[in-house]
Design a protein around this motif. Structure first.
Motif, PDB file in Angstrom:
ATOM      1  N   ILE A 275       8.415  10.868  -2.181  1.00  0.00           N
ATOM      2  CA  ILE A 275       8.900  10.020  -3.270  1.00  0.00           C
ATOM      3  C   ILE A 275       8.303   8.619  -3.140  1.00  0.00           C
ATOM      4  O   ILE A 275       8.496   7.936  -2.128  1.00  0.00           O
ATOM      5  CB  ILE A 275      10.442   9.931  -3.254  1.00  0.00           C
ATOM      6  CG1 ILE A 275      11.060  11.336  -3.347  1.00  0.00           C
ATOM      7  CG2 ILE A 275      10.935   9.054  -4.394  1.00  0.00           C
ATOM      8  CD1 ILE A 275      12.562  11.349  -3.146  1.00  0.00           C
ATOM      9  N   ASP A 276       7.585   8.213  -4.193  1.00  0.00           N
ATOM     10  CA  ASP A 276       7.014   6.862  -4.241  1.00  0.00           C
ATOM     11  C   ASP A 276       7.964   5.964  -5.024  1.00  0.00           C
ATOM     12  O   ASP A 276       8.521   6.366  -6.041  1.00  0.00           O
ATOM     13  CB  ASP A 276       5.637   6.903  -4.924  1.00  0.00           C
ATOM     14  CG  ASP A 276       4.905   5.571  -4.814  1.00  0.00           C
ATOM     15  OD1 ASP A 276       5.231   4.802  -3.896  1.00  0.00           O
ATOM     16  OD2 ASP A 276       4.014   5.318  -5.654  1.00  0.00           O
ATOM     17  N   THR A 277       8.175   4.758  -4.545  1.00  0.00           N
ATOM     18  CA  THR A 277       9.085   3.820  -5.218  1.00  0.00           C
ATOM     19  C   THR A 277       8.337   2.544  -5.570  1.00  0.00           C
ATOM     20  O   THR A 277       7.280   2.238  -4.995  1.00  0.00           O
ATOM     21  CB  THR A 277      10.284   3.464  -4.323  1.00  0.00           C
ATOM     22  OG1 THR A 277       9.817   2.756  -3.167  1.00  0.00           O
ATOM     23  CG2 THR A 277      11.025   4.709  -3.890  1.00  0.00           C
ATOM     24  N   ALA A 278       8.900   1.805  -6.515  1.00  0.00           N
ATOM     25  CA  ALA A 278       8.292   0.534  -6.904  1.00  0.00           C
ATOM     26  C   ALA A 278       8.491  -0.500  -5.810  1.00  0.00           C
ATOM     27  O   ALA A 278       9.525  -0.528  -5.137  1.00  0.00           O
ATOM     28  CB  ALA A 278       8.921   0.044  -8.209  1.00  0.00           C
TER      29      ALA A 278
ATOM     30  N   GLY B 281       5.107  18.482  -3.098  1.00  0.00           N
ATOM     31  CA  GLY B 281       5.392  17.922  -4.408  1.00  0.00           C
ATOM     32  C   GLY B 281       5.560  16.419  -4.302  1.00  0.00           C
ATOM     33  O   GLY B 281       5.993  15.911  -3.265  1.00  0.00           O
ATOM     34  N   MET B 282       5.195  15.705  -5.384  1.00  0.00           N
ATOM     35  CA  MET B 282       5.336  14.246  -5.384  1.00  0.00           C
ATOM     36  C   MET B 282       6.192  13.802  -6.560  1.00  0.00           C
ATOM     37  O   MET B 282       6.133  14.380  -7.646  1.00  0.00           O
ATOM     38  CB  MET B 282       3.970  13.570  -5.435  1.00  0.00           C
ATOM     39  CG  MET B 282       3.157  13.720  -4.167  1.00  0.00           C
ATOM     40  SD  MET B 282       1.776  12.539  -4.062  1.00  0.00           S
ATOM     41  CE  MET B 282       0.756  13.049  -5.447  1.00  0.00           C
ATOM     42  N   ILE B 283       6.962  12.758  -6.337  1.00  0.00           N
ATOM     43  CA  ILE B 283       7.775  12.137  -7.372  1.00  0.00           C
ATOM     44  C   ILE B 283       7.542  10.629  -7.309  1.00  0.00           C
ATOM     45  O   ILE B 283       7.463  10.061  -6.217  1.00  0.00           O
ATOM     46  CB  ILE B 283       9.278  12.417  -7.158  1.00  0.00           C
ATOM     47  CG1 ILE B 283       9.561  13.922  -7.126  1.00  0.00           C
ATOM     48  CG2 ILE B 283      10.115  11.743  -8.241  1.00  0.00           C
ATOM     49  CD1 ILE B 283      10.997  14.260  -6.732  1.00  0.00           C
ATOM     50  N   THR B 284       7.426   9.998  -8.471  1.00  0.00           N
ATOM     51  CA  THR B 284       7.330   8.539  -8.474  1.00  0.00           C
ATOM     52  C   THR B 284       8.403   7.962  -9.382  1.00  0.00           C
ATOM     53  O   THR B 284       8.674   8.480 -10.467  1.00  0.00           O
ATOM     54  CB  THR B 284       5.941   8.043  -8.929  1.00  0.00           C
ATOM     55  OG1 THR B 284       5.942   6.595  -8.895  1.00  0.00           O
ATOM     56  CG2 THR B 284       5.595   8.516 -10.334  1.00  0.00           C
ATOM     57  N   ILE B 285       9.037   6.908  -8.907  1.00  0.00           N
ATOM     58  CA  ILE B 285       9.959   6.146  -9.753  1.00  0.00           C
ATOM     59  C   ILE B 285       9.363   4.766 -10.026  1.00  0.00           C
ATOM     60  O   ILE B 285      10.048   3.884 -10.545  1.00  0.00           O
ATOM     61  CB  ILE B 285      11.348   6.014  -9.090  1.00  0.00           C
ATOM     62  CG1 ILE B 285      11.259   5.274  -7.755  1.00  0.00           C
ATOM     63  CG2 ILE B 285      11.989   7.365  -8.898  1.00  0.00           C
ATOM     64  CD1 ILE B 285      12.615   5.004  -7.129  1.00  0.00           C
ATOM     65  N   ASP B 286       8.082   4.608  -9.677  1.00  0.00           N
ATOM     66  CA  ASP B 286       7.392   3.328  -9.896  1.00  0.00           C
ATOM     67  C   ASP B 286       6.816   3.299 -11.310  1.00  0.00           C
ATOM     68  O   ASP B 286       5.620   3.487 -11.518  1.00  0.00           O
ATOM     69  CB  ASP B 286       6.283   3.143  -8.857  1.00  0.00           C
ATOM     70  CG  ASP B 286       5.637   1.760  -8.957  1.00  0.00           C
ATOM     71  OD1 ASP B 286       6.111   0.953  -9.787  1.00  0.00           O
ATOM     72  OD2 ASP B 286       4.676   1.500  -8.215  1.00  0.00           O
TER      73      ASP B 286
ATOM     74  N   GLY C  35       0.787  -1.240   0.000  1.00  0.00           N
ATOM     75  CA  GLY C  35       0.000   0.000   0.000  1.00  0.00           C
ATOM     76  C   GLY C  35       0.810   1.276   0.000  1.00  0.00           C
ATOM     77  O   GLY C  35       0.370   2.287   0.560  1.00  0.00           O
ATOM     78  N   LYS C  36       1.987   1.278  -0.632  1.00  0.00           N
ATOM     79  CA  LYS C  36       2.829   2.482  -0.635  1.00  0.00           C
ATOM     80  C   LYS C  36       2.157   3.649  -1.364  1.00  0.00           C
ATOM     81  O   LYS C  36       2.204   4.789  -0.894  1.00  0.00           O
ATOM     82  CB  LYS C  36       4.183   2.182  -1.286  1.00  0.00           C
ATOM     83  CG  LYS C  36       5.104   1.325  -0.449  1.00  0.00           C
ATOM     84  CD  LYS C  36       6.492   1.236  -1.025  1.00  0.00           C
ATOM     85  CE  LYS C  36       6.485   0.653  -2.414  1.00  0.00           C
ATOM     86  NZ  LYS C  36       5.934  -0.731  -2.443  1.00  0.00           N
TER      87      LYS C  36
END
Length: 355
Positions: free
Chosen positions: A245-248, A195-200, A174-175
């Motif tokens: 920061i959201d990650t996979a 601010g949001m960043i995703t690398i997923d 549930g990230k």
């Protein structure tokens, strides 16, 4: 044997063993047992080899003093171990009825047996008979003991400049939903620039889901593919209050992708690295997840899906196993409501009250 019994002596049996060993573990020396016969004469003796001549001599040589001291120390250590084991084995029968009931309750709350045993031992040593018989006193003391073992981390403390937080963890915990909850709380309730960043980018649905959340909350979202792009995205939002920061999701057994994730974390250099773990995880998965992800720099844990767990004891197990503080817990899918900063006493009371 020939010297003792003559040329016609017959050796009936020999065996070699170590004599003087304590419980078969420590010390002693190699000896020979010889049984021999010559007509009507028969002798039996115990010998040890002479270092030079190969002759046999009776064992009557005292052990060196320093060796004897070592053996005595080892004996004392083993005695203490045995006493501790006997105490543990006899504890259930000697435990007061009130503590037996607590032990059963903690078991129902999925608190690991070793942790429960340590807590109950503390209670038995620190409470009088009358206090043990008072449910209110016993309950409050249990709350205190549990709370003492649940480390928490306050992520509202001030930092210089923009606060950067990354969420890491295995798949399916549930990230993405959790990062949306954090962003919504920072923006809507605290009035911060977020601010949001995703690398997923491995799951297209995850990117689309986060884009929808970003539009609803009205915060910018950057999708990045490399560590260099991640650094650039962070620099473009340095004047914000918070960057999330959201990650996979990564399997704790996938060393290659964990190494890739480590590179992203180093590039971001975040203040907070939240390891996201589900309260429903089994013990083996919990331990392996903590072991692998702590190596990536995790400095706190977000426990998710507490509403899906059969009991609250998993929070204590996670905190105790990883020795990491709990930063947040989530109790459902609603954004932004179902997330709270971790409160040790509240979580401890949840375990005691069973809800």
């Amino acid at each position: 044997v020939k010297n003792e019994l003559g040329r016609d002596a017959v050796i009936l049996r020999t065996r070699s063993y170590r004599k003087g060993r304590l419980w078969g573990l420590f010390g002693g020396r190699n000896v020979w047992e010889v049984r021999a016969s010559a007509n009507d004469r028969q002798i039996e003796g115990t010998y040890y080899p002479h270092p030079h001549e190969g002759a046999r001599q009776p064992i009557d040589v005292p052990a060196p003093q320093n060796a004897r001291s070592d053996v005595d120390a080892q004996v004392g250590q083993i005695k203490r171990m045995v006493e501790a084991l006997l105490t543990m084995q006899s504890a259930p029968t000697q435990m007061p009825t009130e503590l037996k009931a607590l032990r059963e309750h903690l078991g129902q709350q999925d608190v690991h047996e070793e942790i429960a045993a340590e807590i109950l031992k503390d209670l038995s040593l620190n409470l009088t008979g009358k206090e043990l018989e008072d449910p209110r006193v016993l309950g409050e003391c249990l709350v205190e003991k549990l709370a003492d073992r649940i480390l928490t981390r306050d992520c509202s403390d001030k930092v210089d400049g923009c606060r950067i937080s990354a969420l890491i963890g295995p798949t399916g915990v549930g990230k993405t939903t959790t990062i949306a909850k954090l962003a919504a709380n920072h923006k809507l309730r605290e009035g911060k620039r977020v601010g949001m960043i995703t690398i997923d980018t491995y799951r297209i649905a995850a990117v689309d889901q986060l884009k929808i959340y970003a539009e609803i909350i009205d915060v910018p979202l950057h999708v990045v593919l490399t560590a260099g792009e991640l650094k650039s995205a962070i620099e473009s939002m340095r004047d914000f209050d918070v960057i999330l920061i959201d990650t996979a999701g990564r399997s704790q057994y996938d060393r290659l992708r964990l190494s890739q994730l480590s590179g992203f974390i180093k590039a971001a250099d975040p203040h907070d690295v939240h390891l996201v773990m589900a309260a429903t995880a089994g013990r083996a998965a919990m331990n392996s997840t903590l072991e692998r992800f702590v190596q990536l720099g995790a400095n706190s844990v977000i426990v998710t899906k507490l509403d899906e767990a059969t009991a609250c004891g998993s929070v204590l197990n996670i905190a105790d196993a990883g020795k990491l503080p709990i930063s947040f817990v989530t109790t459902g899918q609603d954004v932004p409501d179902d997330i709270q900063p971790a409160d040790a006493r509240r979580l401890a009371r949840c375990i005691v009250e069973g809800n």
